[in-house]
Design a protein around this motif. Structure first.
Motif, mmCIF file in Angstrom:
data_model
loop_
_atom_site.group_PDB
_atom_site.id
_atom_site.type_symbol
_atom_site.label_atom_id
_atom_site.label_comp_id
_atom_site.label_asym_id
_atom_site.label_seq_id
_atom_site.Cartn_x
_atom_site.Cartn_y
_atom_site.Cartn_z
ATOM 1 N N PRO A 172 1.376 4.218 -4.631
ATOM 2 C CA PRO A 172 0.125 4.909 -5.017
ATOM 3 C C PRO A 172 -0.505 4.345 -6.279
ATOM 4 C CG PRO A 172 1.849 6.482 -4.469
ATOM 5 C CD PRO A 172 2.514 5.146 -4.541
ATOM 6 N N GLN A 173 0.333 3.931 -7.254
ATOM 7 C CA GLN A 173 -0.235 3.412 -8.499
ATOM 8 C C GLN A 173 -1.071 2.167 -8.250
ATOM 9 O OE1 GLN A 173 2.927 3.165 -7.575
ATOM 10 N NE2 GLN A 173 4.098 1.602 -8.670
ATOM 11 N N LEU A 174 -0.715 1.402 -7.203
ATOM 12 C CA LEU A 174 -1.484 0.214 -6.863
ATOM 13 C C LEU A 174 -2.782 0.584 -6.151
ATOM 14 C CD1 LEU A 174 -1.946 -2.829 -6.486
ATOM 15 C CD2 LEU A 174 -0.565 -2.683 -4.389
ATOM 16 N N VAL A 175 -2.692 1.419 -5.131
ATOM 17 C CA VAL A 175 -3.877 1.785 -4.346
ATOM 18 C C VAL A 175 -4.921 2.461 -5.225
ATOM 19 C CG1 VAL A 175 -4.734 3.159 -2.413
ATOM 20 C CG2 VAL A 175 -2.525 1.977 -2.223
ATOM 21 N N LEU A 176 -4.481 3.427 -6.022
ATOM 22 C CA LEU A 176 -5.416 4.112 -6.917
ATOM 23 C C LEU A 176 -5.927 3.156 -7.997
ATOM 24 C CD1 LEU A 176 -3.523 7.507 -7.293
ATOM 25 C CD2 LEU A 176 -5.560 7.047 -5.915
ATOM 26 N N GLY A 177 -5.079 2.198 -8.396
ATOM 27 C CA GLY A 177 -5.509 1.202 -9.364
ATOM 28 C C GLY A 177 -6.591 0.297 -8.799
ATOM 29 N N VAL A 178 -6.479 -0.077 -7.516
ATOM 30 C CA VAL A 178 -7.504 -0.905 -6.877
ATOM 31 C C VAL A 178 -8.837 -0.163 -6.828
ATOM 32 C CG1 VAL A 178 -8.221 -1.968 -4.707
ATOM 33 C CG2 VAL A 178 -5.871 -2.244 -5.506
ATOM 34 N N ASP A 200 6.364 -1.451 -11.733
ATOM 35 C CA ASP A 200 7.413 -1.068 -10.770
ATOM 36 C C ASP A 200 7.172 -1.621 -9.368
ATOM 37 O OD1 ASP A 200 8.617 0.414 -12.827
ATOM 38 O OD2 ASP A 200 7.493 2.219 -12.294
ATOM 39 N N LEU A 201 6.446 -2.731 -9.227
ATOM 40 C CA LEU A 201 6.192 -3.288 -7.897
ATOM 41 C C LEU A 201 7.190 -4.381 -7.517
ATOM 42 C CD1 LEU A 201 2.301 -3.533 -7.636
ATOM 43 C CD2 LEU A 201 3.813 -1.634 -7.095
ATOM 44 N N GLY A 202 7.964 -4.883 -8.490
ATOM 45 C CA GLY A 202 8.979 -5.879 -8.193
ATOM 46 C C GLY A 202 8.406 -7.098 -7.504
ATOM 47 N N GLY A 203 8.993 -7.465 -6.343
ATOM 48 C CA GLY A 203 8.581 -8.657 -5.620
ATOM 49 C C GLY A 203 7.202 -8.579 -5.017
ATOM 50 N N TYR A 204 6.587 -7.382 -5.031
ATOM 51 C CA TYR A 204 5.240 -7.230 -4.474
ATOM 52 C C TYR A 204 4.155 -7.493 -5.515
ATOM 53 C CZ TYR A 204 7.472 -5.130 -0.415
ATOM 54 O OH TYR A 204 8.245 -4.927 0.707
ATOM 55 N N ARG A 235 4.149 7.688 -7.835
ATOM 56 C CA ARG A 235 5.060 6.686 -7.286
ATOM 57 C C ARG A 235 5.356 6.938 -5.818
ATOM 58 N NH1 ARG A 235 3.452 4.741 -11.064
ATOM 59 N NH2 ARG A 235 4.519 3.630 -12.755
ATOM 60 N N SER A 236 4.868 8.036 -5.276
ATOM 61 C CA SER A 236 5.075 8.355 -3.864
ATOM 62 C C SER A 236 3.885 9.142 -3.362
ATOM 63 C CB SER A 236 6.375 9.159 -3.704
ATOM 64 O OG SER A 236 6.469 9.668 -2.383
ATOM 65 N N TRP A 237 3.512 8.866 -2.095
ATOM 66 C CA TRP A 237 2.407 9.620 -1.506
ATOM 67 C C TRP A 237 2.825 11.026 -1.121
ATOM 68 C CZ3 TRP A 237 -2.033 7.788 -2.578
ATOM 69 C CH2 TRP A 237 -2.274 6.414 -2.602
ATOM 70 N N SER A 238 4.097 11.228 -0.889
ATOM 71 C CA SER A 238 4.549 12.541 -0.411
ATOM 72 C C SER A 238 4.900 13.470 -1.568
ATOM 73 C CB SER A 238 5.784 12.375 0.493
ATOM 74 O OG SER A 238 6.818 11.698 -0.213
ATOM 75 N N LYS A 239 5.361 12.895 -2.668
ATOM 76 C CA LYS A 239 5.763 13.719 -3.816
ATOM 77 C C LYS A 239 5.158 13.149 -5.079
ATOM 78 C CE LYS A 239 9.795 15.633 -6.210
ATOM 79 N NZ LYS A 239 11.276 15.664 -6.277
ATOM 80 N N PHE A 262 0.810 -1.217 0.000
ATOM 81 C CA PHE A 262 0.000 0.000 0.000
ATOM 82 C C PHE A 262 0.847 1.272 0.000
ATOM 83 C CE2 PHE A 262 -3.672 -2.650 1.338
ATOM 84 C CZ PHE A 262 -4.592 -2.154 0.435
ATOM 85 N N GLN A 263 2.156 1.122 0.014
ATOM 86 C CA GLN A 263 3.031 2.285 -0.125
ATOM 87 C C GLN A 263 3.131 2.738 -1.575
ATOM 88 O OE1 GLN A 263 6.820 1.318 1.630
ATOM 89 N NE2 GLN A 263 5.919 0.726 3.594
#
Length: 461
Positions: free
Chosen positions: A250-256, A381-385, A456-460, A247-248
């Motif tokens: 953003p592309q995944l969370v927003l994708g869900v 860009d999630l790699g092993g996740y 790619r980041s919640w902060s930036k 969940f770190q």
């Protein structure tokens, strides 16, 4: 191109072809099982004496299984592997199909819902195992095109399934209209509805047997095992830790979120069109034409998938396809809600159809490329996740469970209000106005396509 490069390219194509053939067959089965829900909704409404909103528990029981079982599915696949996970999923689907026999014997809606939940559980495992295959067995930039191939198989099955069910099971629906059933005494009514429900037994037994055979064939097939933990830093983590870390991104969370809302549109376009057609009097000469309307939506989706195969990625990017899909869906929803239901279109060989019904079917076109575009964008860009992210994305299918219930309840409430206020049936019904709940769906798709997938980041940002 050198001879060595040509050999490498041929080897890559060969290594992709066999898994794609197997996956295409699996997605055909997935589509056949899934898109039987559309005609089952009005069928159960009659056979089990339900209200229109209660009948939408068909989709709820089926799709809630994806949400409940997505993470356990990831755990199962981690233990048994992707190939064995596919075989296991088919066995579970077959068990759900066999459950239709006692459910029909007793004409018990709760047992039907249990059977649908079991089938949804099997499909959740199948989706969790199969979708990563599609992304990793070839170039990522063409993943949407490969998913489109599977989508054609899925929606072709969706086109066939309502027609097969109608021909084999529901061909005599003109003998079981609500008006004829209401005219019977209690004993005759019960006998008639029992007879109607029993018509589901044979086809679902056959379907379960076919799926069991496929499970055995997959077990013996050359489908390769895949390893997604390339970085070697995920497998040792607990499932909870993997989810937290995933969940770190953003592309995944927003994708869900986007996938969840998109599923509401896909399911409603396919599963509500029959009830909407029935409400508008689309019966045809055989009295059951409204049960076939799901096939119209599937036809539009197949056209969309073919466009995806032809255009992606050579002429159109996955992102552009998603942008166009969101904008087209938004336009269609507004047209569906505001166009008069009295406007009809005469197409060759079929009864005259209200224009709004055709527009609902056309949502299949706007929906077709959403799933194949959202998946690779969300997994990028999630790699092993990637593995746990796939399971989380599957949880987004809960949109197909919740939104049809909201749609059914809203449509029923508006229809009852119209009836209480003496509003003519020719006016816009709750079935039509309730499609407004899809506006947030297409707005979110547009946002994700234009901006959300880039985060790619919640902060930036």
């Amino acid at each position: 191109m050198s001879k060595i490069e040509s050999v490498i390219l041929d080897n890559q194509r060969s290594s992709t072809l066999i898994p794609m053939v197997i996956l295409t067959a699996l997605f055909f089965i997935l589509g056949f099982v899934t898109w039987l829900n559309g005609p089952l909704i009005p069928f159960f409404e009659l056979a089990c004496e339900l209200t229109s909103s209660q009948a939408y528990f068909v989709t709820f029981a089926f799709y809630i299984a994806y949400f409940v079982m997505a993470i356990p599915s990831s755990w199962v696949i981690e233990k048994v592997g992707y190939k064995n996970g596919v075989s296991l999923s088919l066995v579970i689907i077959a068990i759900g199909a066999f459950m239709f026999y006692p459910a029909a014997e007793n004409r018990t809606f709760l047992l039907f819902l249990v059977a649908l939940f079991i089938m949804g559980t099997g499909l959740a495992i199948l989706q969790t195992a199969a979708n990563p295959y599609v992304v990793v067995i070839g170039p990522r930039e063409s993943a949407a095109a490969r998913i489109s191939v599977l989508g054609i198989a899925n929606k072709l099955a969706g086109f066939i399934a309502p027609l097969v069910l109608t021909a084999l099971v529901l061909s005599n629906m003109q003998d079981y209209t609500a008006e004829k059933i209401a005219a019977l005494d209690s004993i005759a009514k019960s006998q008639a509805l029992d007879s109607l429900a029993l018509q589901l037994q044979t086809p679902y037994i056959y379907m379960g047997c076919i799926i069991l055979i496929l499970a055995f064939l997959v077990k013996l097939s050359p489908l390769p095992e895949i390893e997604l933990d390339e970085e070697g830093n995920v497998m040792h983590m607990s499932i909870f830790k993997q989810i937290t870390n995933a969940f770190q991104f953003p592309q995944l969370v927003l994708g869900v979120i986007t996938l969840m809302l998109y599923l509401s549109a896909e399911v409603l376009a396919g599963d509500s069109i029959g009830g909407f057609g029935k409400q508008l009097g689309v019966y045809g000469e055989d009295g059951n034409f409204f049960l076939k309307l799901t096939s119209f939506t599937m036809t539009a989706m197949v056209i969309g998938y073919i466009l995806g195969i032809v255009l992606i990625p050579k002429y159109v990017s996955q992102v552009l396809a998603l942008k166009v899909s969101g904008i087209l869906g938004l336009i269609l929803v507004l047209l569906i809600v505001f166009i008069s239901p009295s406007i009809t279109i005469q197409l060759p060989g079929i009864p005259a159809l209200p224009l709004v019904i055709i527009l609902v079917a056309c949502m299949g076109l706007s929906n077709a490329l959403c799933w194949p575009a959202i998946w690779p964008l969300a997994l990028q860009d999630l790699g092993g996740y990637t593995k746990i992210a796939s399971a989380i994305l599957i949880m987004g299918i809960i949109g197909g469970a919740i939104f049809p219930l909201i749609y059914g309840s809203l449509a029923e409430a508006i229809n009852l209000a119209n009836e209480a206020n003496g509003i003519a049936k020719t006016a816009k019904s709750g079935n039509q106005i309730a499609y407004l709940i899809l506006l947030p769906t297409y707005l979110m798709i547009i946002f994700y396509a234009f901006k959300g997938h880039k985060y790619r980041s919640w902060s930036k940002k």
